[in-house]
Design a protein around this motif. Structure first.
Motif, PDB file in Angstrom:
ATOM      1  N   UNK B  40       0.834  -1.199   0.000  1.00 26.74           N
ATOM      2  CA  UNK B  40       0.000   0.000   0.000  1.00 26.74           C
ATOM      3  C   UNK B  40       0.865   1.243   0.000  1.00 26.74           C
ATOM      4  N   UNK B  41       1.838   1.216   0.921  1.00 34.72           N
ATOM      5  CA  UNK B  41       2.693   2.393   1.037  1.00 34.72           C
ATOM      6  C   UNK B  41       3.478   2.633  -0.242  1.00 34.72           C
ATOM      7  N   UNK B  42       3.988   1.546  -0.812  1.00 34.43           N
ATOM      8  CA  UNK B  42       4.794   1.750  -2.028  1.00 34.43           C
ATOM      9  C   UNK B  42       3.914   2.314  -3.132  1.00 34.43           C
ATOM     10  N   UNK B  43       2.699   1.772  -3.257  1.00 38.03           N
ATOM     11  CA  UNK B  43       1.795   2.294  -4.288  1.00 38.03           C
ATOM     12  C   UNK B  43       1.502   3.763  -4.022  1.00 38.03           C
ATOM     13  N   UNK B  44       1.319   4.084  -2.760  1.00 30.54           N
ATOM     14  CA  UNK B  44       1.053   5.471  -2.392  1.00 30.54           C
ATOM     15  C   UNK B  44       2.151   6.407  -2.881  1.00 30.54           C
ATOM     16  N   UNK B  45       3.379   6.018  -2.548  1.00 31.29           N
ATOM     17  CA  UNK B  45       4.500   6.865  -2.974  1.00 31.29           C
ATOM     18  C   UNK B  45       4.572   6.960  -4.490  1.00 31.29           C
ATOM     19  N   UNK B  46       4.319   5.833  -5.135  1.00 33.07           N
ATOM     20  CA  UNK B  46       4.340   5.863  -6.591  1.00 33.07           C
ATOM     21  C   UNK B  46       3.306   6.829  -7.136  1.00 33.07           C
ATOM     22  N   UNK B  47       2.118   6.785  -6.557  1.00 32.68           N
ATOM     23  CA  UNK B  47       1.059   7.689  -7.020  1.00 32.68           C
ATOM     24  C   UNK B  47       1.493   9.130  -6.842  1.00 32.68           C
ATOM     25  N   UNK B  48       2.111   9.424  -5.690  1.00 26.34           N
ATOM     26  CA  UNK B  48       2.580  10.792  -5.482  1.00 26.34           C
ATOM     27  C   UNK B  48       3.512  11.216  -6.601  1.00 26.34           C
ATOM     28  N   UNK B  49       4.481  10.333  -6.881  1.00 26.53           N
ATOM     29  CA  UNK B  49       5.463  10.708  -7.914  1.00 26.53           C
ATOM     30  C   UNK B  49       4.795  10.867  -9.274  1.00 26.53           C
ATOM     31  N   UNK B  50       3.831   9.993  -9.564  1.00 24.32           N
ATOM     32  CA  UNK B  50       3.162  10.082 -10.869  1.00 24.32           C
ATOM     33  C   UNK B  50       2.384  11.370 -10.979  1.00 24.32           C
ATOM     34  N   UNK B  51       1.702  11.740  -9.892  1.00 24.77           N
ATOM     35  CA  UNK B  51       0.944  13.008  -9.914  1.00 24.77           C
ATOM     36  C   UNK B  51       1.889  14.172 -10.174  1.00 24.77           C
ATOM     37  N   UNK B  52       3.029  14.070  -9.487  1.00 26.56           N
ATOM     38  CA  UNK B  52       4.024  15.134  -9.688  1.00 26.56           C
ATOM     39  C   UNK B  52       4.433  15.222 -11.164  1.00 26.56           C
TER      40      UNK B  52
END
Lengths: 291, 264
Positions: B40-52
């Motif tokens: 979950x956490x890894x996906x979360x961070x990935x989503x943040x980076x993708x949004x960026x």
């Protein structure tokens, strides 16, 4: 000096005749008198007498070893003969003038004289005119001035076309091509070849035209030119019997830059729809044979 | 000191004082639990980076770079979508020390995560809408679903606008072609004229050369003649001769007048 030309003539004649009292003819005085007499006759429009006077004046100049003046007089005599429509004399006089010019070592005036003769005789005696044109071209070629011969070749070919001797006309165009090749006049050369092909086509001679086209394609300058493309279009149109295409090609700008006589031929080109249709039928048969 | 050096030093310092970073510890602590939370956490961070990245792409002026960034965003979104599926499987699994509510909440979390991924702009729709105004907006996930019913008359019918546009285009092209034909004919004529002129000039060149030599000869002859004439004139009309002529003339006149006087 009497102002009456007749008297001058008789006096000059007396001066040239050798008698007991006269041991050597006085050509100088005689020539002068002859010239003056000729002017007098011309002023009074007695062209026959003027012509005779000029002839004698020319002979006088020859005796005085000045061929240039002699030739000039001969030309004037010939012009008068032309006015009087005595065609044999025209040819003779111009020929003599030309010989005298050649004696002077001046090829251009010599060929010009023959050219004038030919032009005068074009209407009346075309064969003689052709002969004169050919001689004129030869004189120029001997002297290495081929470029001046172009116009003569073209005139000669147009005379042949008027006589409907198309093969001869095409031959002359090819000779023009050779002369142009010597001078690197590629434009004239290509135009000459295209004219030859059109003349052959007009003479209902498709095979000759194609042979001519193949020969000319050996020459680089022709191969790279517009005229080559026009010629190939024309020949393919003929082979396919496509009359529309033939007419289109005949009205194209390349053809319109050729001689007037050739343009007229080109506009009339599909000479008799028979030829085109024949070729078409021939093609169909070939296709059937192949299948 | 270069920027790189500064960056390295800052990283070293951060690593040293990591234990004081509250957020990070919480993260590390949280992710230590089980596979679900970790993923979950890894996906979360990935989503943040993708949004960026998506934000960067939307503000990017260089079209090529924007397209590249959008492609990356889409790729990452696809990967994340797969991961979300895995997460969902994990969420359903029974784990030690986890209540039923927590498990349900985990499923909700997974669904929310999936939605978040979908929402990320990847530049695909926006561009499609802006450039092809009349056509229908293509789906984000490209599906080849042309069925037989669709291939009826209505499917390939052109809209009025597009057929008008096509007509206008054809007309304009025809006009252009006509204009070009006219120009080409003119150019052909010019070319032929120029070539003929060229040949004519080539013909004239040797004639001009000849004329030049002849004229040169004539000028030198003329000069010679002039000089000789001048010499002759000088000889004939030299002042001495002139004076002598005048004196003799006077003498003759004098003699005549004397005789006249004598006779009278």
């Amino acid at each position: 000096m009497s102002s009456d030309p007749e008297k001058m003539m008789s006096k000059a004649d007396k001066m040239t005749k050798l008698t007991l009292t006269r041991w050597s003819a006085d050509w100088r005085g005689a020539t002068e008198l002859y010239e003056q007499a000729a002017n007098g006759f011309r002023a009074s429009s007695k062209y026959e007498r003027a012509k005779v006077a000029l002839e004698k004046a020319s002979q006088g100049q020859v005796m005085q070893s000045s061929p240039w003046d002699a030739a000039k007089h001969m030309e004037s005599a010939a012009a008068l003969a032309q006015k009087l429509s005595i065609w044999d004399e025209v040819a003779d006089f111009y020929r003599k003038a030309s010989e005298l010019y050649v004696e002077c070592g001046r090829a251009q005036p010599a060929s010009d004289a023959l050219g004038k003769a030919a032009r005068a005789l074009e209407e009346v005696k075309p064969e003689d005119a052709i002969q004169l044109y050919t001689d004129a071209c030869e004189i120029l070629e001997e002297d290495g001035r081929d470029q001046m011969a172009f116009d003569l070749y073209r005139a000669c070919a147009s005379v042949y076309i008027k006589l409907e001797k198309f093969t001869d006309a095409a031959t002359f165009f090819l000779r023009l091509g050779v002369a142009a090749d010597k001078c690197d006049a590629t434009n004239s050369q290509c135009k000459a070849y295209l004219s030859a092909i059109i003349v052959y086509l007009y003479g209902h001679d498709l095979k000759q035209a194609e042979k001519c086209y193949n020969d000319c394609s050996q020459i680089d300058a022709f191969l790279k030119s517009d005229q080559n493309r026009t010629a190939s279009r024309l020949l393919t149109a003929y082979n396919e019997g496509d009359i529309e295409e033939i007419k289109k090609v005949a009205c194209s700008s390349t053809v319109s830059n050729l001689d007037h006589a050739i343009i007229k031929l080109a506009r009339k080109l599909p000479t008799g729809d028979v030829t085109a249709v024949q070729m078409n039928a021939g093609d169909d048969l070939d296709e059937d044979d192949l299948t | 000191m270069t920027v790189i050096n500064i960056i390295f030093r800052v990283e070293e310092i951060c690593k040293k004082y990591d234990k004081y970073d509250v957020d990070k510890q919480r993260e590390l602590g949280a992710s230590g639990d089980d596979a679900f939370s970790r993923l979950f956490n890894s996906i979360d961070t990935d989503i943040e980076s993708v949004v960026h990245k998506a934000e960067l792409a939307s503000t990017e002026t260089n079209r090529a770079a924007a397209v590249a960034l959008n492609a990356e965003v889409r790729r990452t979104k696809a990967r994340l979508a797969e991961d979300v599926v895995k997460l969902q499987k994990l969420a359903v699994k029974k784990v030690k020390g986890l209540t039923k509510e927590e498990r349900e909440s985990r499923c909700d979390l997974v669904i929310a995560l999936a939605d978040r991924i979908q929402v990320i702009p990847d530049g695909h729709e926006r561009q499609a809408n802006s450039e092809w105004g009349g056509a229908s907006a293509p789906n984000k996930n490209i599906k080849f679903d042309i069925s037989e019913e669709d291939m009826d008359d209505g499917f390939f019918q052109q809209t009025e606008e597009s057929s008008q546009f096509r007509q206008e285009y054809e007309m304009r092209r025809k006009k252009q072609d006509e204009g070009l034909d006219v120009i080409s004919e003119g150019l052909d004529a010019l070319k032929n004229l120029a070539r003929d002129m060229n040949e004519e000039l080539d013909k004239q060149v040797p004639l001009m050369d000849e004329m030049e030599t002849k004229v040169d000869g004539a000028t030198s002859d003329l000069k010679n003649t002039n000089v000789r004439l001048k010499q002759q004139l000088v000889k004939m009309r030299s002042s001495r001769n002139f004076c002598i002529d005048i004196i003799l003339l006077c003498v003759v006149l004098g003699i005549i007048s004397y005789i006249y006087n004598a006779l009278n």
